[in-house]
Design a protein around this motif. Structure first.
Motif, PDB file in Angstrom:
ATOM      1  N   GLN A  30       1.095   5.400   1.021  1.00  0.00           N
ATOM      2  CA  GLN A  30       0.362   6.607   1.792  1.00  0.00           C
ATOM      3  C   GLN A  30       0.922   7.488   1.470  1.00  0.00           C
ATOM      4  N   PHE A  58       3.676   0.691   2.899  1.00  0.00           N
ATOM      5  CA  PHE A  58       3.221  -0.134   3.711  1.00  0.00           C
ATOM      6  C   PHE A  58       3.090  -1.480   3.125  1.00  0.00           C
ATOM      7  N   LYS A 118      -1.138  13.085   2.443  1.00  0.00           N
ATOM      8  CA  LYS A 118      -2.618  13.323   2.978  1.00  0.00           C
ATOM      9  C   LYS A 118      -2.857  12.107   3.743  1.00  0.00           C
ATOM     10  N   LYS A 119      -2.099  11.196   4.192  1.00  0.00           N
ATOM     11  CA  LYS A 119      -2.344   9.946   4.769  1.00  0.00           C
ATOM     12  C   LYS A 119      -3.208   9.012   4.314  1.00  0.00           C
ATOM     13  N   PHE A 120      -3.528   9.285   2.916  1.00  0.00           N
ATOM     14  CA  PHE A 120      -4.500   8.413   2.085  1.00  0.00           C
ATOM     15  C   PHE A 120      -3.904   6.965   1.758  1.00  0.00           C
ATOM     16  N   LEU A 121      -4.291   5.705   2.097  1.00  0.00           N
ATOM     17  CA  LEU A 121      -3.749   4.675   2.019  1.00  0.00           C
ATOM     18  C   LEU A 121      -4.332   4.235   0.749  1.00  0.00           C
ATOM     19  N   SER A 133       5.676  -1.625   9.478  1.00  0.00           N
ATOM     20  CA  SER A 133       5.904  -0.119  10.047  1.00  0.00           C
ATOM     21  C   SER A 133       6.130   0.859   9.317  1.00  0.00           C
ATOM     22  N   PHE A 156      -0.279  -4.715   9.365  1.00  0.00           N
ATOM     23  CA  PHE A 156       0.361  -3.960   8.559  1.00  0.00           C
ATOM     24  C   PHE A 156       1.980  -4.013   9.135  1.00  0.00           C
ATOM     25  N   LYS A 189       4.390   4.836  12.441  1.00  0.00           N
ATOM     26  CA  LYS A 189       4.141   3.476  12.502  1.00  0.00           C
ATOM     27  C   LYS A 189       2.971   2.903  11.617  1.00  0.00           C
ATOM     28  N   GLY A 190       2.731   1.741  11.369  1.00  0.00           N
ATOM     29  CA  GLY A 190       1.898   1.107  10.428  1.00  0.00           C
ATOM     30  C   GLY A 190       0.414   1.091  11.304  1.00  0.00           C
ATOM     31  N   PRO A 191      -0.702   1.046  10.410  1.00  0.00           N
ATOM     32  CA  PRO A 191      -2.086   0.905  11.087  1.00  0.00           C
ATOM     33  C   PRO A 191      -2.216  -0.268  11.880  1.00  0.00           C
ATOM     34  N   PHE A 209      -9.606   2.447   1.916  1.00  0.00           N
ATOM     35  CA  PHE A 209      -9.471   3.237   3.013  1.00  0.00           C
ATOM     36  C   PHE A 209     -10.266   4.560   2.930  1.00  0.00           C
ATOM     37  N   GLY A 210     -10.639   5.138   3.939  1.00  0.00           N
ATOM     38  CA  GLY A 210     -10.841   6.642   3.881  1.00  0.00           C
ATOM     39  C   GLY A 210      -9.618   7.312   4.402  1.00  0.00           C
ATOM     40  N   ALA A 211      -9.739   8.553   4.403  1.00  0.00           N
ATOM     41  CA  ALA A 211      -8.503   9.207   4.639  1.00  0.00           C
ATOM     42  C   ALA A 211      -8.255   9.854   6.032  1.00  0.00           C
ATOM     43  N   TYR A 266       0.762  -1.227  -0.012  1.00  0.00           N
ATOM     44  CA  TYR A 266      -0.056  -0.146  -0.077  1.00  0.00           C
ATOM     45  C   TYR A 266       0.904   1.182  -0.109  1.00  0.00           C
ATOM     46  N   ILE A 287      -4.128   0.790  -2.307  1.00  0.00           N
ATOM     47  CA  ILE A 287      -3.466  -0.518  -2.597  1.00  0.00           C
ATOM     48  C   ILE A 287      -2.668  -0.521  -3.911  1.00  0.00           C
TER      49      ILE A 287
END
Lengths: 114, 112
Positions: free
Chosen positions: A37, A90, A40-43, A107, A105, B42-44, B102-104, A35, A45
Motif C-alpha cells: 500500500q 500487508f 496514496k493508500k493504493f493496495l 495489520s 488481512f 490497521k489492515g482492511p 483494489f480501488g484507491a 500486498y 498485489i
C-alpha cells in the motif's frame, strides 16, 4: 487470537540494507498474499502462495523474494532497500475453496527507508 | 486490464446525514466484488462480497448494492465511528489465485 499476524509492525532502515517481514495465519487458509500500500493508500498485489507454491508473481523487482515454509507462514525478504520501497506491506490469507473468496488481512508493516 | 475507480476520494458528513459511495469497475467476467473498511494504522477489514447484478447486502448502517458496472455502499444515518477509508475490490472469474484488484478508496469523515 490474531488471525493474521505480521512482524514487525514498524521497520526503519537505511538504503542498501536487507530486511525481512514475517506473516503467520491461524485460520486454516491455504493461500497467502503480500500486498503493498503506497502513500496514496493504493493496495496492489505482489505475490501469492497456495500450499507453499508460488501462484501469483506480479511485476515486482527481483530484490523482493517471498518464501512460504508451510501454508500458515509467508515471509518477504527485501534486498538492497531503496527509498521507493517505503510503504505499508500487508499480508493476507484466504481459501481457494468455498464460496467466499475474500481475504483476511494482517495489520501491516510500515517500512521506512532513509 | 481490470480497473476499479472509487468516488468521491473523500466525503465529509454530519452525523445522521445519509450518503453513498461509488465503485465503478471494469473486469472481464466478475467473480465477486468486495467492500472493505480500513481504519488508520490497521489492515482492511472485510465488509461484504457481492456476486451478481441486483444483489444487495446489509450490515448495521451499511448497505451494498451491485450492478453490471458499479457498486454502491449506502450509509444510513452515519455515526462518527463509521469514519474510515472504504475500499472496493474486484475478483475476476476464471483466474486462479483469488487475486483482488483494489480501488484507491473513499475516505469518510463523520462529524458529530
Amino acid at each position: 487470537d490474531t488471525a493474521v499476524s505480521q512482524t514487525p509492525k514498524y521497520l526503519v532502515t537505511q538504503m542498501g540494507n536487507d530486511k525481512s517481514i514475517k506473516c503467520e495465519q491461524n485460520l486454516g487458509h491455504d493461500t497467502m498474499y503480500w500486498y503493498k500500500q503506497d502513500s496514496k493508500k493504493f493496495l496492489k498485489i505482489m505475490f501469492s502462495y497456495n500450499n507453499k507454491e508460488l501462484i501469483i508473481n506480479e511485476t515486482v523487482p527481483n530484490r523482493f523474494s517471498p518464501k512460504s515454509p508451510d501454508k500458515a507462514h509467508l515471509n518477504l525478504h527485501i534486498n538492497s532497500l531503496e527509498l521507493g520501497d517505503s510503504a505499508v506491506y500487508f499480508c493476507a490469507s484466504s481459501s481457494l475453496k468455498g464460496a467466499n473468496y475474500g481475504y483476511t488481512f494482517g495489520s501491516g508493516t510500515r517500512l521506512t527507508v532513509v | 486490464e481490470d480497473q476499479v475507480t472509487q468516488s468521491p476520494e473523500a466525503l465529509r458528513l454530519q452525523e445522521g446525514e445519509s450518503s453513498s459511495l461509488n465503485c465503478s469497475y471494469t473486469v472481464s467476467g466478475l467473480r465477486g466484488l468486495f467492500w472493505y473498511r480500513q481504519d488508520p494504522g490497521k489492515g482492511p477489514e472485510f465488509l461484504f462480497t457481492l456476486y451478481s447484478a441486483g444483489e444487495e447486502k446489509e450490515k448495521e448502517r451499511l448497505k451494498a448494492t451491485l450492478t453490471k458496472k458499479e457498486s454502491f455502499l449506502h450509509i444510513t444515518a452515519p455515526k462518527p465511528e463509521d469514519s474510515a477509508t472504504y475500499l472496493c475490490a474486484v475478483q475476476r472469474r476464471g483466474e486462479y489465485g483469488n487475486k483482488l484488484v483494489f480501488g484507491a478508496g473513499t475516505i469518510l469523515r463523520v462529524k458529530s
